[in-house]
Scaffold this motif. Structure first.
Motif, short mmCIF file in Angstrom:
data_model
loop_
_atom_site.label_atom_id
_atom_site.label_comp_id
_atom_site.label_asym_id
_atom_site.label_seq_id
_atom_site.Cartn_x
_atom_site.Cartn_y
_atom_site.Cartn_z
N ILE A 58 -14.93 -21.54 18.35
CA ILE A 58 -14.47 -22.69 17.27
C ILE A 58 -12.85 -22.63 17.30
CG2 ILE A 58 -14.22 -23.15 14.85
CD1 ILE A 58 -16.56 -21.22 14.34
N VAL A 59 -12.39 -23.60 17.74
CA VAL A 59 -10.81 -23.81 18.00
C VAL A 59 -10.02 -24.74 16.90
CG1 VAL A 59 -9.08 -24.40 19.71
CG2 VAL A 59 -10.91 -22.99 20.30
N LEU A 60 -8.90 -24.50 16.24
CA LEU A 60 -8.35 -25.67 15.52
C LEU A 60 -7.29 -25.69 16.22
CD1 LEU A 60 -8.03 -25.93 11.70
CD2 LEU A 60 -5.95 -25.45 12.92
N THR A 61 -6.67 -26.99 16.28
CA THR A 61 -5.60 -27.43 16.74
C THR A 61 -4.73 -27.96 15.83
OG1 THR A 61 -6.25 -27.62 19.03
CG2 THR A 61 -4.34 -28.62 18.79
N ASP A 62 -3.38 -27.64 15.40
CA ASP A 62 -2.88 -28.34 14.34
C ASP A 62 -1.97 -29.52 14.78
OD1 ASP A 62 -0.40 -27.19 15.32
OD2 ASP A 62 -0.25 -25.66 13.93
N ALA A 63 -1.26 -30.07 14.24
CA ALA A 63 -0.35 -31.30 14.36
C ALA A 63 0.78 -31.04 15.48
CB ALA A 63 0.11 -31.77 13.10
N GLU A 64 1.12 -29.78 15.36
CA GLU A 64 2.24 -29.17 16.12
C GLU A 64 1.65 -28.76 17.78
OE1 GLU A 64 2.52 -28.17 12.96
OE2 GLU A 64 3.86 -30.22 12.87
N GLY A 65 0.29 -28.80 17.77
CA GLY A 65 -0.17 -28.23 18.85
C GLY A 65 -0.61 -26.80 19.00
N ALA A 66 -0.29 -26.23 18.01
CA ALA A 66 -0.92 -24.80 17.91
C ALA A 66 -2.15 -24.55 17.95
CB ALA A 66 -0.09 -24.04 16.90
N ARG A 67 -3.05 -23.64 18.79
CA ARG A 67 -4.19 -23.46 19.04
C ARG A 67 -4.73 -22.04 18.11
NH1 ARG A 67 -7.35 -26.29 22.60
NH2 ARG A 67 -8.30 -24.46 23.35
N PHE A 68 -5.76 -22.28 17.42
CA PHE A 68 -6.19 -20.97 16.88
C PHE A 68 -7.63 -20.95 17.09
CE2 PHE A 68 -2.76 -22.87 14.48
CZ PHE A 68 -1.82 -21.48 13.98
N ALA A 69 -8.01 -19.65 17.76
CA ALA A 69 -9.54 -19.38 17.88
C ALA A 69 -9.96 -18.84 16.81
CB ALA A 69 -9.53 -18.58 19.11
N LEU A 70 -10.52 -19.58 15.98
CA LEU A 70 -11.11 -19.14 14.42
C LEU A 70 -12.24 -18.03 14.58
CD1 LEU A 70 -11.10 -22.35 12.41
CD2 LEU A 70 -8.89 -20.88 12.87
N ASP A 71 -12.82 -18.26 16.01
CA ASP A 71 -13.89 -17.15 16.02
C ASP A 71 -13.76 -15.93 16.25
OD1 ASP A 71 -13.51 -18.98 18.46
OD2 ASP A 71 -14.58 -17.27 19.19
N ARG A 72 -12.34 -15.76 16.55
CA ARG A 72 -11.71 -14.35 17.04
C ARG A 72 -10.72 -13.99 15.92
NH1 ARG A 72 -12.12 -16.63 22.26
NH2 ARG A 72 -9.56 -16.87 22.27
N MET A 73 -10.50 -14.76 14.87
CA MET A 73 -9.48 -14.15 13.89
C MET A 73 -9.98 -13.60 12.59
SD MET A 73 -6.84 -17.62 13.99
CE MET A 73 -5.74 -16.96 12.69
N PRO A 74 -9.14 -12.62 12.24
CA PRO A 74 -9.59 -11.99 10.72
C PRO A 74 -9.78 -13.30 9.73
CG PRO A 74 -8.07 -10.69 11.99
CD PRO A 74 -8.30 -11.99 12.39
N GLY A 75 -10.56 -13.13 8.77
CA GLY A 75 -10.94 -14.03 7.93
C GLY A 75 -9.50 -14.43 7.06
N HIS A 76 -8.97 -13.36 6.63
CA HIS A 76 -7.76 -13.75 5.92
C HIS A 76 -6.56 -14.46 6.92
CE1 HIS A 76 -6.48 -9.82 7.97
NE2 HIS A 76 -5.48 -10.07 7.50
N ARG A 77 -6.69 -14.05 7.93
CA ARG A 77 -5.75 -14.84 8.98
C ARG A 77 -5.96 -16.41 9.02
NH1 ARG A 77 -1.11 -12.03 8.71
NH2 ARG A 77 -1.39 -9.94 9.37
N ILE A 78 -7.34 -16.50 8.81
CA ILE A 78 -7.53 -18.16 9.04
C ILE A 78 -7.09 -18.79 7.92
CG2 ILE A 78 -9.46 -19.70 8.90
CD1 ILE A 78 -11.35 -17.57 10.43
N ALA A 79 -7.03 -18.38 6.78
CA ALA A 79 -6.07 -18.89 5.83
C ALA A 79 -4.73 -19.05 5.82
CB ALA A 79 -6.68 -18.36 4.33
N SER A 80 -4.04 -17.84 6.17
CA SER A 80 -2.66 -17.78 6.03
C SER A 80 -2.18 -18.37 7.15
CB SER A 80 -2.23 -16.52 5.86
OG SER A 80 -2.55 -15.65 6.92
N ARG A 81 -2.59 -18.23 8.58
CA ARG A 81 -2.07 -18.78 9.54
C ARG A 81 -2.39 -19.93 10.10
NH1 ARG A 81 -1.84 -14.70 14.33
NH2 ARG A 81 -0.37 -16.24 15.15
N ALA A 82 -3.98 -20.17 10.17
CA ALA A 82 -4.50 -21.53 10.72
C ALA A 82 -4.50 -22.42 9.67
CB ALA A 82 -5.69 -21.10 11.20
N LYS A 83 -4.16 -22.09 8.58
CA LYS A 83 -4.11 -22.89 7.28
C LYS A 83 -5.48 -23.66 7.16
CE LYS A 83 0.06 -22.28 5.90
NZ LYS A 83 0.31 -21.70 4.47
N VAL A 84 -6.67 -22.92 6.82
CA VAL A 84 -7.77 -23.46 6.69
C VAL A 84 -8.23 -23.19 5.14
CG1 VAL A 84 -10.39 -23.50 7.19
CG2 VAL A 84 -8.51 -23.37 8.97
N ALA A 85 -8.57 -23.89 4.47
CA ALA A 85 -8.91 -23.63 2.90
C ALA A 85 -10.20 -24.19 2.50
CB ALA A 85 -7.99 -24.43 2.01
#
Length: 266
Positions: A58-85
């Motif tokens: 599960i990969v999220l790519t934001d408007a600046e091109g930063a990529r976040f592998a959500l399947d490998r991130m701790p849950g609290h980081r998904i909200a704070s760093r990847a900005k998924v609410a």
């Protein structure tokens, strides 16, 4: 923005999600639909970090091109760093707090960092005062957007049900998400409240936020969605525009309970 590839989630011998792949495009509303038990909430739990997928990415790519592998991130980081609410099927407001306080608590991480972990807040100086003012401004902005500015000091639990739904969405928006995941936001709403919800979600999309929603109300799905993914027993059976999905025989069969055996017998 969101790419789900080969997602599989096992619970013992049960495959709740089976090799699921789909994309949610930036600036669109993508709906994930299907009969009860199709695996929709499990998909959300994998995206938002409540579950770690058995397989897949599960990969999220934001408007600046930063990529976040959500399947490998701790849950609290998904909200704070990847900005998924996320919001939940059952409303999870802090009922004893005021409406305003519910929006401020969503900004807790920002405010606690600005406070120097409480010292600057006690003194009322430095960057904390600016952060606090910004937090209040953001909260008031969202209260105005959802029509609750006059109820700011009321307990959240005293609001009508539809207003609580809107408040929960506003609270999620206070972290400035790039992806907002909504689990059955129209559940329990009357037609007037549903219309207000549709208007709010379309306005959030117009602001540039990408939305991913689970919803059983097909009126809501067909009116506001740009893209629909249909699940049945953990597998994807359709993926397309509302018009394409509405006409898909596999979707019709899944919702009407008709199987291939019935077609062959006919």
């Amino acid at each position: 923005m969101l790419s789900v590839t080969g997602l599989t989630m096992r619970f013992g011998g049960l495959k709740a999600v089976d090799d699921l792949s789909f994309e949610a495009r930036a600036g669109e509303i993508t709906a994930v639909i299907g009969p009860n038990g199709a695996g929709k909430t499990t998909v959300f739990n994998c995206i938002t970090g409540f579950y770690r997928p058995s397989e897949g990415g599960i990969v999220l790519t934001d408007a600046e091109g930063a990529r976040f592998a959500l399947d490998r991130m701790p849950g609290h980081r998904i909200a704070s760093r990847a900005k998924v609410a996320r919001t939940f099927q059952n409303i999870r407001l802090f009922a004893g707090m005021t409406v305003l306080e519910n929006l401020l608590v969503a900004q807790h991480n920002v405010l606690i960092r600005a406070s120097g972990f409480t010292l600057l807040a006690v003194l009322g100086v430095g960057r904390y005062r600016a952060a606090e003012a910004h937090g209040l401004e953001k909260a008031r902005h969202w209260l105005d957007r959802i029509g609750l500015i006059d109820r700011a000091d009321d307990p959240a639990g005293a609001l009508p049900y539809g207003a609580q739904r809107r408040l929960e969405i506003a609270r999620a928006m206070c972290i400035d998400p790039v992806l907002l995941c909504l689990d059955e936001p129209a559940a329990g709403l009357n037609p007037r409240e549903t219309d207000a919800l549709n208007a709010l979600l379309l306005a959030i999309r117009a602001d540039g936020c990408t939305l991913l929603l689970i919803e059983h109300d097909m009126g809501v799905v067909m009116r506001i969605s740009d893209h629909i993914v249909v699940l049945d027993h953990g597998k994807k059976i359709a993926d397309g525009t509302p018009a394409e999905v509405r006409a898909d025989p596999a979707v019709i069969a899944a919702y009407l309970g008709e199987g291939d055996e019935d077609e062959e017998a006919a």
